[in-house]
Design a protein around this motif. Structure first.
Motif, PDB file in Angstrom:
ATOM      1  N   SER A  53      -2.335   0.977   8.373  1.00 44.50           N
ATOM      2  CA  SER A  53      -2.925   0.949   7.306  1.00 44.50           C
ATOM      3  C   SER A  53      -3.561   0.235   7.921  1.00 44.50           C
ATOM      4  O   SER A  53      -4.577  -0.215   6.742  1.00 44.50           O
ATOM      5  CB  SER A  53      -1.477   0.335   6.730  1.00 44.50           C
ATOM      6  OG  SER A  53      -1.684  -0.522   5.673  1.00 44.50           O
ATOM      7  N   TRP A 113      -6.228   4.599  -1.751  1.00 50.53           N
ATOM      8  CA  TRP A 113      -6.013   2.981  -2.515  1.00 50.53           C
ATOM      9  C   TRP A 113      -6.547   1.636  -2.017  1.00 50.53           C
ATOM     10  O   TRP A 113      -7.338   0.167  -2.692  1.00 50.53           O
ATOM     11  CB  TRP A 113      -4.657   2.322  -1.900  1.00 50.53           C
ATOM     12  CG  TRP A 113      -3.479   1.553  -3.001  1.00 50.53           C
ATOM     13  CD1 TRP A 113      -3.096   1.416  -3.393  1.00 50.53           C
ATOM     14  CD2 TRP A 113      -3.312  -0.282  -1.940  1.00 50.53           C
ATOM     15  NE1 TRP A 113      -2.411  -0.006  -3.786  1.00 50.53           N
ATOM     16  CE2 TRP A 113      -2.902  -0.676  -2.135  1.00 50.53           C
ATOM     17  CE3 TRP A 113      -4.238  -1.187  -0.756  1.00 50.53           C
ATOM     18  CZ2 TRP A 113      -2.339  -2.346  -1.936  1.00 50.53           C
ATOM     19  CZ3 TRP A 113      -3.535  -2.103  -0.099  1.00 50.53           C
ATOM     20  CH2 TRP A 113      -2.405  -2.958  -1.769  1.00 50.53           C
ATOM     21  N   TYR A 114      -7.026   1.425  -0.709  1.00 43.75           N
ATOM     22  CA  TYR A 114      -8.297   0.431  -0.320  1.00 43.75           C
ATOM     23  C   TYR A 114      -9.025   0.811  -0.766  1.00 43.75           C
ATOM     24  O   TYR A 114     -10.241  -0.191  -0.766  1.00 43.75           O
ATOM     25  CB  TYR A 114      -7.477   0.531   1.385  1.00 43.75           C
ATOM     26  CG  TYR A 114      -6.375  -0.256   2.520  1.00 43.75           C
ATOM     27  CD1 TYR A 114      -6.466  -0.927   2.274  1.00 43.75           C
ATOM     28  CD2 TYR A 114      -6.138   0.863   2.919  1.00 43.75           C
ATOM     29  CE1 TYR A 114      -6.040  -2.212   2.499  1.00 43.75           C
ATOM     30  CE2 TYR A 114      -4.797  -0.132   3.725  1.00 43.75           C
ATOM     31  CZ  TYR A 114      -4.855  -1.638   3.301  1.00 43.75           C
ATOM     32  OH  TYR A 114      -3.720  -2.071   3.885  1.00 43.75           O
ATOM     33  N   PRO A 158       0.985  -1.201   0.587  1.00 44.78           N
ATOM     34  CA  PRO A 158       0.234   0.415   0.281  1.00 44.78           C
ATOM     35  C   PRO A 158       0.984   1.372  -0.319  1.00 44.78           C
ATOM     36  O   PRO A 158       1.812   1.115   0.352  1.00 44.78           O
ATOM     37  CB  PRO A 158      -0.402  -0.105   1.129  1.00 44.78           C
ATOM     38  CG  PRO A 158      -0.120  -1.152   1.662  1.00 44.78           C
ATOM     39  CD  PRO A 158       0.667  -2.063   1.470  1.00 44.78           C
ATOM     40  N   ARG A 205      -3.135   5.969   0.512  1.00 45.74           N
ATOM     41  CA  ARG A 205      -2.852   4.862   1.024  1.00 45.74           C
ATOM     42  C   ARG A 205      -4.998   4.327   1.404  1.00 45.74           C
ATOM     43  O   ARG A 205      -5.322   3.513   1.000  1.00 45.74           O
ATOM     44  CB  ARG A 205      -3.008   4.362   2.239  1.00 45.74           C
ATOM     45  CG  ARG A 205      -2.271   2.925   2.725  1.00 45.74           C
ATOM     46  CD  ARG A 205      -1.556   2.701   4.115  1.00 45.74           C
ATOM     47  NE  ARG A 205      -1.834   3.580   5.007  1.00 45.74           N
ATOM     48  CZ  ARG A 205      -0.983   4.352   5.699  1.00 45.74           C
ATOM     49  NH1 ARG A 205       0.378   3.518   5.344  1.00 45.74           N
ATOM     50  NH2 ARG A 205      -1.350   4.883   6.886  1.00 45.74           N
ATOM     51  N   GLU A 265       3.201  -5.216   4.077  1.00 42.49           N
ATOM     52  CA  GLU A 265       2.944  -4.130   4.888  1.00 42.49           C
ATOM     53  C   GLU A 265       4.740  -3.754   5.441  1.00 42.49           C
ATOM     54  O   GLU A 265       4.861  -5.574   5.631  1.00 42.49           O
ATOM     55  CB  GLU A 265       1.755  -3.917   5.185  1.00 42.49           C
ATOM     56  CG  GLU A 265       1.488  -2.831   5.938  1.00 42.49           C
ATOM     57  CD  GLU A 265       1.648  -1.113   5.533  1.00 42.49           C
ATOM     58  OE1 GLU A 265       3.327  -1.208   4.745  1.00 42.49           O
ATOM     59  OE2 GLU A 265       0.589  -0.763   4.617  1.00 42.49           O
TER      60      GLU A 265
END
Ligand code: SAM
Length: 300
Positions: A184, A161-162, A151, A158, A176
């Motif tokens: 994260s 991204w998720y 990520p 981030r 990660e």
């Protein structure tokens, strides 16, 4: 009849081209080095390594004396061109990364791409890959999965991204770093929901291999409370999003049909009555259809 390494090298020498070998190396347990990897590393003309000092330790352990040269993110293009020249001149080259399979979140793509462009032979010699080990032992579906790498390091990127991964139905495998792990996972909760199942593999193949399996909301406090749990190397395996249920699909279908004729509001109220669902759900679905470019939608 199978060809031995010597036969293969002889044939290639006759063609005057060398072979590029991608050699997997252990990700923590030296006993995972396979005999064929040792044989190839001993027999090639040179070994391109992400970090020549780290590779040196591995090679020394297996009494391999082949010369090494650096191939890493900062010299990848020039090094790839130079290595392809070696291959074209008949030398054989092995590529190794610090651990695991080269090219998987590791350098090597430019070299393999260039070698293929020159129709050179490329052979992968298997070794462990952290993502695949974690996936297989996670207990999450393995029939369809995506490897999504690391990520982004910065929070805003981030989260996005998720969010982009949130609706994907297949299992997702990510790497990660230990010092971003909790932040994260907190971002993952925001995008995927606390109920999303996850399997976190720590220190695979090593003495202190450990697993954290459950929903995101169950797993985060466990990781947070165990001091050692945020040290080491991690793979995150997320279960995919459940398929959109039939009701949602039906709302979607009817709204798509009706919006061009009746507009968003009237369609939402009609579809809500027909399917006996919440009007707001139909309205939200309609909004999304319009945002996605629902051509022919009547003006409100
Ligand atoms: N090419 C490697 C492979 O095949 O797995 C991955 C290289 S990537 C730069 C390194 C990341 O892989 C680590 O930050 C961690 O997320 C994961 N990783 C590598 N070794 C691991 C291990 N023993 N246990 C858990 N994760 C590991």
């Amino acid at each position: 009849m199978t060809e031995s390494l010597e036969d293969r090298a002889l044939i290639k020498k006759m063609e005057n081209h060398g072979t590029l070998y991608l050699v997997g190396t252990p990700i923590g347990n030296l006993d995972d080095m396979v005999p064929r990897a040792i044989e190839v590393l001993q027999s090639v003309d040179c070994i391109a390594a992400e970090d020549t000092r780290r590779a040196g330790q591995l090679l020394q352990h297996f009494s391999i004396n082949t010369p090494t040269l650096a191939y890493h993110d900062h010299n990848e293009l020039q090094a790839a061109a130079m290595l392809v020249q070696k291959l074209l001149a008949g030398q054989s080259v092995a590529l190794v990364s610090d651990a695991g399979m080269p090219l998987i979140s590791d350098p090597g793509y430019s070299l393999v791409h260039l070698a293929r462009e020159h129709q050179l032979e490329v052979i992968a010699v298997p070794g462990p890959c952290a993502g695949i080990l974690a996936l297989c032992a996670s207990g999450l579906p393995t029939d369809r999965f995506s490897f999504v790498g690391f990520p982004p390091a910065k929070t805003t990127a981030r989260k996005r991204w998720y969010e982009e991964l949130a609706d994907r139905g297949e299992t997702l495998v990510a790497y990660e770093s230990p010092h971003r792990l909790i932040a994260s996972l907190v971002d993952a909760v925001e995008a995927l929901g606390g109920n999303r199942q996850v399997a976190i593999a720590r220190e695979l193949t090593k003495k202190f291999e450990s697993w954290y399996v459950g929903s995101l909301s169950e797993v985060i406090p466990r990781l947070g409370s165990e001091l050692h749990a945020q040290k080491g190397e991690f793979v995150l395996v997320f279960k995919g999003s459940p398929p959109k249920d039939k009701e949602q699909a039906e709302v979607n279908r009817l709204m798509k049909l009706l919006i061009p004729e009746l507009g968003l509001k009237r369609s939402a109220s009609l579809v809500a009555q027909i399917l006996e669902v919440k009007k707001n759900l139909c309205y939200q679905v309609g909004l999304q259809i319009k945002e996605e470019g629902g051509q022919g939608c009547a003006p409100e």
